[in-house]
Motif scaffolding. Sequence first.
Motif, PDB file in Angstrom:
ATOM      1  N   VAL A 191      17.549   6.190  -3.080  1.00  0.00           N
ATOM      2  CA  VAL A 191      16.096   5.988  -3.179  1.00  0.00           C
ATOM      3  C   VAL A 191      15.795   4.570  -3.635  1.00  0.00           C
ATOM      4  CG1 VAL A 191      14.048   6.707  -4.450  1.00  0.00           C
ATOM      5  CG2 VAL A 191      15.612   8.401  -3.585  1.00  0.00           C
ATOM      6  N   ARG A 192      16.618   4.090  -4.585  1.00  0.00           N
ATOM      7  CA  ARG A 192      16.413   2.714  -5.078  1.00  0.00           C
ATOM      8  C   ARG A 192      16.575   1.711  -3.961  1.00  0.00           C
ATOM      9  NH1 ARG A 192      19.011   2.767 -10.590  1.00  0.00           N
ATOM     10  NH2 ARG A 192      17.216   2.681 -11.966  1.00  0.00           N
ATOM     11  N   LYS A 193      17.605   1.943  -3.149  1.00  0.00           N
ATOM     12  CA  LYS A 193      17.849   0.992  -2.066  1.00  0.00           C
ATOM     13  C   LYS A 193      16.712   1.038  -1.058  1.00  0.00           C
ATOM     14  CE  LYS A 193      22.824   0.656  -1.842  1.00  0.00           C
ATOM     15  NZ  LYS A 193      23.989   1.179  -1.193  1.00  0.00           N
ATOM     16  N   LEU A 194      16.239   2.264  -0.822  1.00  0.00           N
ATOM     17  CA  LEU A 194      15.133   2.408   0.127  1.00  0.00           C
ATOM     18  C   LEU A 194      13.912   1.648  -0.357  1.00  0.00           C
ATOM     19  CD1 LEU A 194      14.103   3.955   2.647  1.00  0.00           C
ATOM     20  CD2 LEU A 194      13.348   5.732   1.111  1.00  0.00           C
ATOM     21  N   ALA A 195      13.583   1.845  -1.644  1.00  0.00           N
ATOM     22  CA  ALA A 195      12.396   1.173  -2.193  1.00  0.00           C
ATOM     23  C   ALA A 195      12.580  -0.337  -2.186  1.00  0.00           C
ATOM     24  CB  ALA A 195      12.111   1.670  -3.607  1.00  0.00           C
ATOM     25  N   ALA A 196      13.799  -0.790  -2.491  1.00  0.00           N
ATOM     26  CA  ALA A 196      14.034  -2.232  -2.540  1.00  0.00           C
ATOM     27  C   ALA A 196      13.971  -2.835  -1.141  1.00  0.00           C
ATOM     28  CB  ALA A 196      15.382  -2.516  -3.192  1.00  0.00           C
ATOM     29  N   SER A 197      14.492  -2.123  -0.167  1.00  0.00           N
ATOM     30  CA  SER A 197      14.491  -2.697   1.171  1.00  0.00           C
ATOM     31  C   SER A 197      13.074  -2.762   1.740  1.00  0.00           C
ATOM     32  CB  SER A 197      15.386  -1.887   2.104  1.00  0.00           C
ATOM     33  OG  SER A 197      14.853  -0.592   2.260  1.00  0.00           O
ATOM     34  N   LEU A 198      12.215  -1.840   1.295  1.00  0.00           N
ATOM     35  CA  LEU A 198      10.841  -1.854   1.793  1.00  0.00           C
ATOM     36  C   LEU A 198       9.902  -2.638   0.888  1.00  0.00           C
ATOM     37  CD1 LEU A 198      10.627   1.885   2.809  1.00  0.00           C
ATOM     38  CD2 LEU A 198      10.734  -0.063   4.339  1.00  0.00           C
ATOM     39  N   HIS A 199      10.452  -3.199  -0.185  1.00  0.00           N
ATOM     40  CA  HIS A 199       9.656  -3.995  -1.130  1.00  0.00           C
ATOM     41  C   HIS A 199       8.503  -3.204  -1.707  1.00  0.00           C
ATOM     42  CE1 HIS A 199      12.002  -7.330   0.103  1.00  0.00           C
ATOM     43  NE2 HIS A 199      11.542  -7.336   1.312  1.00  0.00           N
ATOM     44  N   CYS A 200       8.798  -1.972  -2.115  1.00  0.00           N
ATOM     45  CA  CYS A 200       7.735  -1.137  -2.677  1.00  0.00           C
ATOM     46  C   CYS A 200       8.076  -0.793  -4.123  1.00  0.00           C
ATOM     47  CB  CYS A 200       7.600   0.163  -1.889  1.00  0.00           C
ATOM     48  SG  CYS A 200       7.100  -0.137  -0.212  1.00  0.00           S
ATOM     49  N   PRO A 201       7.073  -0.559  -4.942  1.00  0.00           N
ATOM     50  CA  PRO A 201       7.392  -0.186  -6.317  1.00  0.00           C
ATOM     51  C   PRO A 201       7.935   1.238  -6.395  1.00  0.00           C
ATOM     52  CG  PRO A 201       5.028  -0.202  -5.985  1.00  0.00           C
ATOM     53  CD  PRO A 201       5.639  -0.739  -4.737  1.00  0.00           C
ATOM     54  N   LEU A 202       8.761   1.448  -7.389  1.00  0.00           N
ATOM     55  CA  LEU A 202       9.386   2.740  -7.587  1.00  0.00           C
ATOM     56  C   LEU A 202       9.010   3.229  -8.973  1.00  0.00           C
ATOM     57  CD1 LEU A 202      11.464   4.830  -6.549  1.00  0.00           C
ATOM     58  CD2 LEU A 202      13.216   3.454  -7.588  1.00  0.00           C
ATOM     59  N   LEU A 203       8.351   4.366  -9.042  1.00  0.00           N
ATOM     60  CA  LEU A 203       7.933   4.902 -10.327  1.00  0.00           C
ATOM     61  C   LEU A 203       8.721   6.155 -10.644  1.00  0.00           C
ATOM     62  CD1 LEU A 203       4.071   4.725  -9.843  1.00  0.00           C
ATOM     63  CD2 LEU A 203       5.529   3.030 -10.876  1.00  0.00           C
ATOM     64  N   PHE A 204       9.043   6.317 -11.907  1.00  0.00           N
ATOM     65  CA  PHE A 204       9.737   7.523 -12.347  1.00  0.00           C
ATOM     66  C   PHE A 204       8.784   8.369 -13.159  1.00  0.00           C
ATOM     67  CE2 PHE A 204      14.101   6.745 -11.203  1.00  0.00           C
ATOM     68  CZ  PHE A 204      14.111   5.383 -11.001  1.00  0.00           C
TER      69      PHE A 204
ATOM     70  N   LYS B 147       0.813  -1.213   0.000  1.00  0.00           N
ATOM     71  CA  LYS B 147       0.000   0.000   0.000  1.00  0.00           C
ATOM     72  C   LYS B 147       0.844   1.259   0.000  1.00  0.00           C
ATOM     73  CE  LYS B 147      -3.872  -2.125   2.302  1.00  0.00           C
ATOM     74  NZ  LYS B 147      -4.960  -2.036   1.363  1.00  0.00           N
ATOM     75  N   VAL B 148       2.123   1.105  -0.296  1.00  0.00           N
ATOM     76  CA  VAL B 148       3.005   2.270  -0.361  1.00  0.00           C
ATOM     77  C   VAL B 148       3.696   2.230  -1.705  1.00  0.00           C
ATOM     78  CG1 VAL B 148       5.146   3.255   0.498  1.00  0.00           C
ATOM     79  CG2 VAL B 148       3.442   2.480   2.097  1.00  0.00           C
ATOM     80  N   CYS B 149       3.839   3.387  -2.336  1.00  0.00           N
ATOM     81  CA  CYS B 149       4.677   3.396  -3.518  1.00  0.00           C
ATOM     82  C   CYS B 149       5.468   4.691  -3.545  1.00  0.00           C
ATOM     83  CB  CYS B 149       3.862   3.176  -4.786  1.00  0.00           C
ATOM     84  SG  CYS B 149       3.373   4.645  -5.651  1.00  0.00           S
ATOM     85  N   PHE B 150       6.618   4.625  -4.182  1.00  0.00           N
ATOM     86  CA  PHE B 150       7.496   5.787  -4.263  1.00  0.00           C
ATOM     87  C   PHE B 150       7.474   6.337  -5.675  1.00  0.00           C
ATOM     88  CE2 PHE B 150       9.489   5.736  -0.201  1.00  0.00           C
ATOM     89  CZ  PHE B 150       9.428   4.423   0.207  1.00  0.00           C
ATOM     90  N   MET B 151       7.380   7.625  -5.780  1.00  0.00           N
ATOM     91  CA  MET B 151       7.372   8.247  -7.093  1.00  0.00           C
ATOM     92  C   MET B 151       8.515   9.259  -7.124  1.00  0.00           C
ATOM     93  SD  MET B 151       4.125   9.841  -8.950  1.00  0.00           S
ATOM     94  CE  MET B 151       3.474   8.342  -9.569  1.00  0.00           C
ATOM     95  N   VAL B 152       9.340   9.146  -8.143  1.00  0.00           N
ATOM     96  CA  VAL B 152      10.535   9.979  -8.205  1.00  0.00           C
ATOM     97  C   VAL B 152      10.403  10.938  -9.380  1.00  0.00           C
ATOM     98  CG1 VAL B 152      12.984   9.924  -8.724  1.00  0.00           C
ATOM     99  CG2 VAL B 152      12.038   8.298  -7.130  1.00  0.00           C
ATOM    100  N   THR B 153      10.636  12.191  -9.143  1.00  0.00           N
ATOM    101  CA  THR B 153      10.586  13.161 -10.238  1.00  0.00           C
ATOM    102  C   THR B 153      11.968  13.748 -10.472  1.00  0.00           C
ATOM    103  OG1 THR B 153      10.084  14.993  -8.770  1.00  0.00           O
ATOM    104  CG2 THR B 153       8.219  13.804  -9.676  1.00  0.00           C
ATOM    105  N   ASN B 154      12.141  14.325 -11.658  1.00  0.00           N
ATOM    106  CA  ASN B 154      13.394  14.998 -12.006  1.00  0.00           C
ATOM    107  C   ASN B 154      14.581  14.064 -12.016  1.00  0.00           C
ATOM    108  OD1 ASN B 154      12.469  17.530 -12.526  1.00  0.00           O
ATOM    109  ND2 ASN B 154      12.557  18.171 -10.401  1.00  0.00           N
ATOM    110  N   ALA B 155      14.360  12.850 -12.408  1.00  0.00           N
ATOM    111  CA  ALA B 155      15.507  11.936 -12.437  1.00  0.00           C
ATOM    112  C   ALA B 155      16.460  12.275 -13.565  1.00  0.00           C
ATOM    113  CB  ALA B 155      15.012  10.507 -12.588  1.00  0.00           C
ATOM    114  N   ARG B 156      15.929  12.934 -14.602  1.00  0.00           N
ATOM    115  CA  ARG B 156      16.797  13.220 -15.747  1.00  0.00           C
ATOM    116  C   ARG B 156      17.539  14.530 -15.581  1.00  0.00           C
ATOM    117  NH1 ARG B 156      13.560  11.850 -21.194  1.00  0.00           N
ATOM    118  NH2 ARG B 156      11.913  13.080 -20.262  1.00  0.00           N
TER     119      ARG B 156
END
Lengths: 193, 239
Positions: free
Chosen positions: A118-131, A97-106
């Motif tokens: 941020v990637r490590k954080l999302a992976a450790s919490l098993h959450c999807p990471l959207l760009f 029920k949590v997801c991470f959304m990342v802006t301005n990656a480029r």
Amino acid sequence: MSLLKPFSKLPGLNSANILLVESKEEFQQSLADALVQETAFTVNVRLAKSLPLPMENEESRPRIDLVAFIIDLTSELSFQSTEASLKCLDPGYFLGKVCFMVTNARNAAAPIERLDAVRKLAASLHCPLLFTEDQRCVMFSPLQTPDGVTNATERLLTILKVAAGLVPMATALYLSNLTRSTVSPDIDQPSFD
Amino acid sequence: MDPSDNVGNLHHMVEAVAPSYGPAPDSSTGQKDAPPADMLRIKQQMSNQCFEMAVQLQAGKSKRSCSTSEAGRELSEYVNELDRVKTIHFNSTLTLHRMQMWHAIGEKLKRNDSEALALKAESNRCMDLCSRIKQLQQESRVFQDEITEIQKRRLEMKRLTHEKMKEMDELTSKAGHPDTEKYKAVLERGQANLEKYKKMTVMTQNVLRGILLACKVNWLDDPKLRDIAMTLEEFSISD
């Protein structure tokens, strides 16, 4: 200290509630406007700068189906605020029920270490990471600017529908197994600049 | 965190509710004329939510400790199992729907009203089309067999042609060969003979020369001896 709990309230009928947490409060407004355009079911969008949420809204707040953290890679404050907010979330939320959304990656101003973090954080919490893209960094083609929000909305809606139980035969936990972000083992090695 | 932090940070924590501009399809309470599809959808949503809550309760009850890697492996196994069961369920649902459809069609046909007549006409047409399809498939299969047969024959022809070409090549290369074989042998023998006779001639000439010299004959004056002595010079003196 109140944790936001996923199952402490009754779910709404034919509706989905999403909480957008962003420390800068820029992208979440346009995203919210696009999210409520959904007509198949009612989407209630709650905006917050950070967690914990204020106590006075506790009664009127509906049950939150999905918490989306929006992190701007060009600002360190955004990342730190997100990390601090994560502590105010009940662990039951991290089962899809949590997801991470990342802006301005480029953006060139975004350091690569922050993206790795941020990637490590999302992976450790098993959450999807959207760009996603918000409007600031796309300057070349004006046609591109609304698409960033549209794309982000579509993907968020997909996850939100599952989290709110609107997709038959799929639960948030099941989807999280399919969409969890993973970190490749060589992420600790220095990247080429 | 203690409440003083909350009070201090209160001006940072603003929670806003975005206004919903879209038309609300169903109000959450008291829908009188909600279509059955929506009701089913809502029912499915609620059952989904209840399932999630039940899972949460279940997870709370049974707690056992295991390592993360072991949990990861088990998780992938469970997900595979889940996928397998889901596929089976989906296929069974499809089969069930098919059976229900056919049952409904059968019931309709039995009732024998105007729609049933139309249905019967349609199904007859379908049958005709199906038999035509079968016939065409049969014909195409026959044609395909013929084509395969012709292709096999062509391949065979090609192979034979290839063999014949090879044979011809062999023959043309061999045609000169046997003659040259014998020829070579004869040639060699002839050459050996020639060498032998040459040696004999040279030896005889040397002997004659020796005799002439030894006898101290004046061969310059005598024309016959001079001719013979001249001819001795033609052949080289070899050992």
